[in-house]
Structure formats: structure tokens, C-alpha cells
Design a protein around this motif. Structure first.
Motif, PDB file in Angstrom:
ATOM      1  N   GLU A   4       0.810  -1.207   0.000  1.00 41.64           N
ATOM      2  CA  GLU A   4       0.000   0.000   0.000  1.00 41.64           C
ATOM      3  C   GLU A   4       0.850   1.267   0.000  1.00 41.64           C
ATOM      4  OE1 GLU A   4      -2.492  -0.224   3.381  1.00 41.64           O
ATOM      5  OE2 GLU A   4      -3.453  -2.088   2.790  1.00 41.64           O
ATOM      6  N   ILE A   5       2.137   1.136   0.231  1.00 42.08           N
ATOM      7  CA  ILE A   5       2.990   2.298   0.445  1.00 42.08           C
ATOM      8  C   ILE A   5       3.858   2.571  -0.768  1.00 42.08           C
ATOM      9  CG2 ILE A   5       4.742   3.332   1.929  1.00 42.08           C
ATOM     10  CD1 ILE A   5       3.927   1.211   4.015  1.00 42.08           C
ATOM     11  N   LYS A   6       3.988   3.854  -1.107  1.00 39.72           N
ATOM     12  CA  LYS A   6       4.945   4.285  -2.123  1.00 39.72           C
ATOM     13  C   LYS A   6       6.072   5.011  -1.385  1.00 39.72           C
ATOM     14  CE  LYS A   6       3.147   6.345  -5.713  1.00 39.72           C
ATOM     15  NZ  LYS A   6       2.280   7.304  -6.440  1.00 39.72           N
ATOM     16  N   PHE A   7       7.281   4.498  -1.554  1.00 39.96           N
ATOM     17  CA  PHE A   7       8.426   5.083  -0.863  1.00 39.96           C
ATOM     18  C   PHE A   7       9.233   6.000  -1.773  1.00 39.96           C
ATOM     19  CE2 PHE A   7       7.999   1.385   2.060  1.00 39.96           C
ATOM     20  CZ  PHE A   7       7.986   2.082   3.253  1.00 39.96           C
ATOM     21  N   ILE A   8       9.688   7.096  -1.183  1.00 40.57           N
ATOM     22  CA  ILE A   8      10.644   7.996  -1.835  1.00 40.57           C
ATOM     23  C   ILE A   8      11.988   7.817  -1.141  1.00 40.57           C
ATOM     24  CG2 ILE A   8      11.240  10.394  -2.340  1.00 40.57           C
ATOM     25  CD1 ILE A   8       8.225  11.032  -2.146  1.00 40.57           C
ATOM     26  N   ALA A   9      13.015   7.497  -1.915  1.00 37.29           N
ATOM     27  CA  ALA A   9      14.361   7.324  -1.369  1.00 37.29           C
ATOM     28  C   ALA A   9      14.984   8.694  -1.108  1.00 37.29           C
ATOM     29  CB  ALA A   9      15.227   6.515  -2.332  1.00 37.29           C
ATOM     30  N   ILE A 178       0.919  19.132   0.117  1.00 37.81           N
ATOM     31  CA  ILE A 178       1.993  19.271   1.093  1.00 37.81           C
ATOM     32  C   ILE A 178       2.733  17.953   1.297  1.00 37.81           C
ATOM     33  CG2 ILE A 178       0.966  21.194   2.350  1.00 37.81           C
ATOM     34  CD1 ILE A 178       0.028  19.178   4.493  1.00 37.81           C
ATOM     35  N   SER A 179       3.991  18.090   1.647  1.00 36.47           N
ATOM     36  CA  SER A 179       4.780  16.986   2.187  1.00 36.47           C
ATOM     37  C   SER A 179       5.086  17.397   3.619  1.00 36.47           C
ATOM     38  CB  SER A 179       6.069  16.777   1.380  1.00 36.47           C
ATOM     39  OG  SER A 179       6.793  15.669   1.877  1.00 36.47           O
ATOM     40  N   CYS A 180       4.522  16.678   4.569  1.00 32.46           N
ATOM     41  CA  CYS A 180       4.410  17.161   5.937  1.00 32.46           C
ATOM     42  C   CYS A 180       5.246  16.333   6.914  1.00 32.46           C
ATOM     43  CB  CYS A 180       2.937  17.111   6.353  1.00 32.46           C
ATOM     44  SG  CYS A 180       2.559  17.888   7.929  1.00 32.46           S
ATOM     45  N   TYR A 181       5.747  16.975   7.940  1.00 35.88           N
ATOM     46  CA  TYR A 181       6.423  16.291   9.035  1.00 35.88           C
ATOM     47  C   TYR A 181       5.399  15.416   9.762  1.00 35.88           C
ATOM     48  CZ  TYR A 181       9.300  15.619  13.213  1.00 35.88           C
ATOM     49  OH  TYR A 181      10.029  15.074  14.245  1.00 35.88           O
ATOM     50  N   TYR A 182       5.775  14.179  10.034  1.00 34.96           N
ATOM     51  CA  TYR A 182       4.803  13.184  10.503  1.00 34.96           C
ATOM     52  C   TYR A 182       4.110  13.569  11.816  1.00 34.96           C
ATOM     53  CZ  TYR A 182       8.390  11.440  13.769  1.00 34.96           C
ATOM     54  OH  TYR A 182       9.325  11.322  14.767  1.00 34.96           O
ATOM     55  N   GLU A 183       4.770  14.313  12.684  1.00 34.08           N
ATOM     56  CA  GLU A 183       4.153  14.659  13.969  1.00 34.08           C
ATOM     57  C   GLU A 183       2.934  15.575  13.805  1.00 34.08           C
ATOM     58  OE1 GLU A 183       6.965  16.170  16.775  1.00 34.08           O
ATOM     59  OE2 GLU A 183       7.918  14.220  17.110  1.00 34.08           O
ATOM     60  N   LYS A 184       2.796  16.183  12.658  1.00 31.96           N
ATOM     61  CA  LYS A 184       1.664  17.077  12.405  1.00 31.96           C
ATOM     62  C   LYS A 184       0.483  16.368  11.752  1.00 31.96           C
ATOM     63  CE  LYS A 184       3.445  20.876  14.001  1.00 31.96           C
ATOM     64  NZ  LYS A 184       2.816  21.593  15.143  1.00 31.96           N
ATOM     65  N   ILE A 210       6.095   4.269  13.576  1.00 28.51           N
ATOM     66  CA  ILE A 210       5.550   5.522  13.046  1.00 28.51           C
ATOM     67  C   ILE A 210       4.993   5.289  11.651  1.00 28.51           C
ATOM     68  CG2 ILE A 210       6.108   7.888  12.362  1.00 28.51           C
ATOM     69  CD1 ILE A 210       8.298   7.843  14.530  1.00 28.51           C
ATOM     70  N   LEU A 211       5.699   4.483  10.878  1.00 27.79           N
ATOM     71  CA  LEU A 211       5.221   4.125   9.541  1.00 27.79           C
ATOM     72  C   LEU A 211       3.837   3.488   9.610  1.00 27.79           C
ATOM     73  CD1 LEU A 211       5.606   3.589   6.483  1.00 27.79           C
ATOM     74  CD2 LEU A 211       6.753   1.461   7.115  1.00 27.79           C
ATOM     75  N   GLU A 212       3.661   2.551  10.506  1.00 29.92           N
ATOM     76  CA  GLU A 212       2.375   1.871  10.646  1.00 29.92           C
ATOM     77  C   GLU A 212       1.272   2.850  11.037  1.00 29.92           C
ATOM     78  OE1 GLU A 212       0.383  -2.013  12.881  1.00 29.92           O
ATOM     79  OE2 GLU A 212       2.492  -1.492  13.229  1.00 29.92           O
ATOM     80  N   LYS A 213       1.610   3.776  11.922  1.00 31.49           N
ATOM     81  CA  LYS A 213       0.637   4.789  12.333  1.00 31.49           C
ATOM     82  C   LYS A 213       0.197   5.632  11.147  1.00 31.49           C
ATOM     83  CE  LYS A 213       0.082   8.793  15.377  1.00 31.49           C
ATOM     84  NZ  LYS A 213       0.726   9.672  16.388  1.00 31.49           N
ATOM     85  N   LYS A 220      -0.250   7.356   2.003  1.00 29.37           N
ATOM     86  CA  LYS A 220       0.195   6.366   1.027  1.00 29.37           C
ATOM     87  C   LYS A 220       1.634   6.577   0.544  1.00 29.37           C
ATOM     88  CE  LYS A 220      -3.841   4.331   0.808  1.00 29.37           C
ATOM     89  NZ  LYS A 220      -4.038   2.973   1.353  1.00 29.37           N
ATOM     90  N   THR A 221       2.154   7.786   0.684  1.00 28.68           N
ATOM     91  CA  THR A 221       3.486   8.090   0.151  1.00 28.68           C
ATOM     92  C   THR A 221       4.379   8.634   1.255  1.00 28.68           C
ATOM     93  OG1 THR A 221       2.482   8.620  -1.976  1.00 28.68           O
ATOM     94  CG2 THR A 221       4.758   9.282  -1.656  1.00 28.68           C
ATOM     95  N   ILE A 222       5.550   8.009   1.407  1.00 32.47           N
ATOM     96  CA  ILE A 222       6.420   8.308   2.540  1.00 32.47           C
ATOM     97  C   ILE A 222       7.866   8.420   2.083  1.00 32.47           C
ATOM     98  CG2 ILE A 222       7.397   7.307   4.662  1.00 32.47           C
ATOM     99  CD1 ILE A 222       4.524   6.162   5.143  1.00 32.47           C
TER     100      ILE A 222
END
Length: 230
Positions: A4-9, A178-184, A210-213, A220-222
Motif C-alpha cells: 500500500e505504500i509508495k516510498f521515496i528514497a 503538502i509533504s508534511c512532518y509526521y508529527e503534524k 511511526i510508519l504503521e501509524k 500512502k506516500t512516505i
């Protein structure tokens, strides 16, 4: 969950290699991620290079004050690996070869002429500008990129990098992805942007919990430094 996840290196794959270098991009090209992120700068003689900071390790001057001939002599070291600064065009060639989406971060707002040259360089060495993603903390550069997109009927995506509420609100007001900091990230924020058909991506996650959360929230994109390990 992986499917389900699209990763950016993030800055290539740099567990063993030096970030933002040719080897790091090549290694990211071989792995299970859909995109490779980099940061770009322009030298004094108008050469586009990949580097995270405004200075090259081992140099005192800012990149914008250096000629490329000076920069290409510098050796970068990490553990037993030695590399040199990567040209932006070589990064684009790697993305094309390995069928990865270029995710290009502007660290500043350069003159319009240089921004247009970046777009021309992408067309020359990558080919399909419509697949490219641009990111920046800067509000103005994001607006310029969106204006150029509309003017030329491009389909590339622009994401404002945000980590504070006031900048999230600015992006929402500007109708920007947006590409957002995960804590927000929370359900309310996701719903708010989704209602305006605005996309949210997340940076930079290197922890599986954190990824699972984030995935459970619907992200979907991390962006990640160690996407193959989480």
C-alpha cells in the motif's frame, strides 16, 4: 502493508553510500521505491549539482560562489567509500534508466531564468517532465512552479514542505499539496486537505511503528532514508 505504500528514497540510498551522490542514486534505482529525492544548487558558472547543504563538505565557500571546476575536485568520504558531487543531469539519467520518479527539492527561490533551465534540463535528460515532483519549504518557489505548470500545461506535481501549523495553513490557503512532518499528521488534517482534493505526503520516516501509524491514518506516500528496512 508494504504493497500500500509508495516510498521515496531520501537523497538516494545512503546506508553505505554518500547521500546525493551517483552511487547513492544508482543503489536507490535498484531498490523497491518509486522515486528518488535530491536537492539541487547552481554553481557560479551555472552548473546544476546535487547537494543537501549550501556548501560542499570540505569547502568554505557557498556553492553559488564556486565554479564547478573547484567542486569536481573535492572528494567526499564516508566509512571506506569515496565519491564526488553528482551532476543534476546524471541524477536525471539514473532516474530514467531505473524508471524512478525524480523528486527535486529547491532549497531557495532562484531567478526565473534558472528555474526554466531546470525544466529544460529535465526534458533533455529525463524526458517526461509530467512525471516529476517538486518540493520546497519556500512558498514563493512553489507558487512559481505552479504558475509555470499552468502556463505550459505541464502535469508535474508541486508539494510545499511543512513542519509548522502556520505553514500548513499557508499551503491550504494557497491550495497546495503538502509533504508534511509526521508529527503534524492527524485525521482532521487529512480530511481537511482531502476535501479540497489536496494531497498529503510525509517526511522523513525511519521507524516502523511511526510508519504503521501513518499508514493506518491513510497516508500512502512516505519519504525514508531506510525504506527497505521498515
Amino acid at each position: 502493508m508494504k504493497n500500500e505504500i509508495k516510498f521515496i528514497a531520501h537523497r538516494g540510498y545512503h546506508e553505505y553510500y554518500i547521500e546525493n551522490t551517483y552511487d547513492a542514486f544508482i543503489e536507490a534505482g535498484k531498490r523497491n521505491n518509486y522515486a528518488i529525492e535530491t536537492d539541487i544548487y547552481l554553481t557560479k558558472d551555472n552548473v546544476m549539482i546535487c547537494n543537501h547543504n549550501n556548501k560542499i563538505d570540505g569547502m568554505d565557500k557557498n556553492i553559488v560562489d564556486c565554479y564547478y571546476q573547484e567542486i569536481e575536485k573535492i572528494e567526499l568520504h564516508k566509512n571506506n567509500v569515496t565519491s564526488k558531487v553528482c551532476l543534476f543531469e546524471n541524477y536525471l539519467k539514473i532516474c530514467k534508466k531505473y524508471n524512478k520518479i525524480p523528486v527535486i527539492e529547491f532549497k531557495m527561490t532562484p531567478p526565473l531564468k534558472w528555474i526554466k533551465n531546470v525544466l529544460k534540463t529535465i526534458l533533455l535528460y529525463y524526458g517526461d517532465i509530467n512525471k516529476v515532483e517538486f518540493i520546497s519549504f519556500g512558498r514563493e518557489i512553489c507558487k512559481i512552479l505552479l504558475n509555470l505548470k499552468e502556463k505550459h500545461n505541464y502535469e508535474y506535481q508541486v508539494y510545499r514542505l511543512v513542519s509548522e501549523d502556520k505553514y500548513i495553513d499557508e499551503a491550504y490557503f494557497d491550495q497546495m499539496n503538502i509533504s508534511c512532518y509526521y508529527e503534524k499528521i492527524n485525521e482532521q488534517l487529512i480530511k481537511k486537505f482531502s476535501n479540497k482534493n489536496l494531497e498529503i505526503k510525509v517526511w522523513t520516516i525511519d521507524d516502523k511503528f511511526i510508519l504503521e501509524k501513518m499508514v493506518n491514518l491513510g497516508i500512502k506516500t512516505i519519504t525514508s532514508d531506510i525504506f527497505d528496512k521498515i
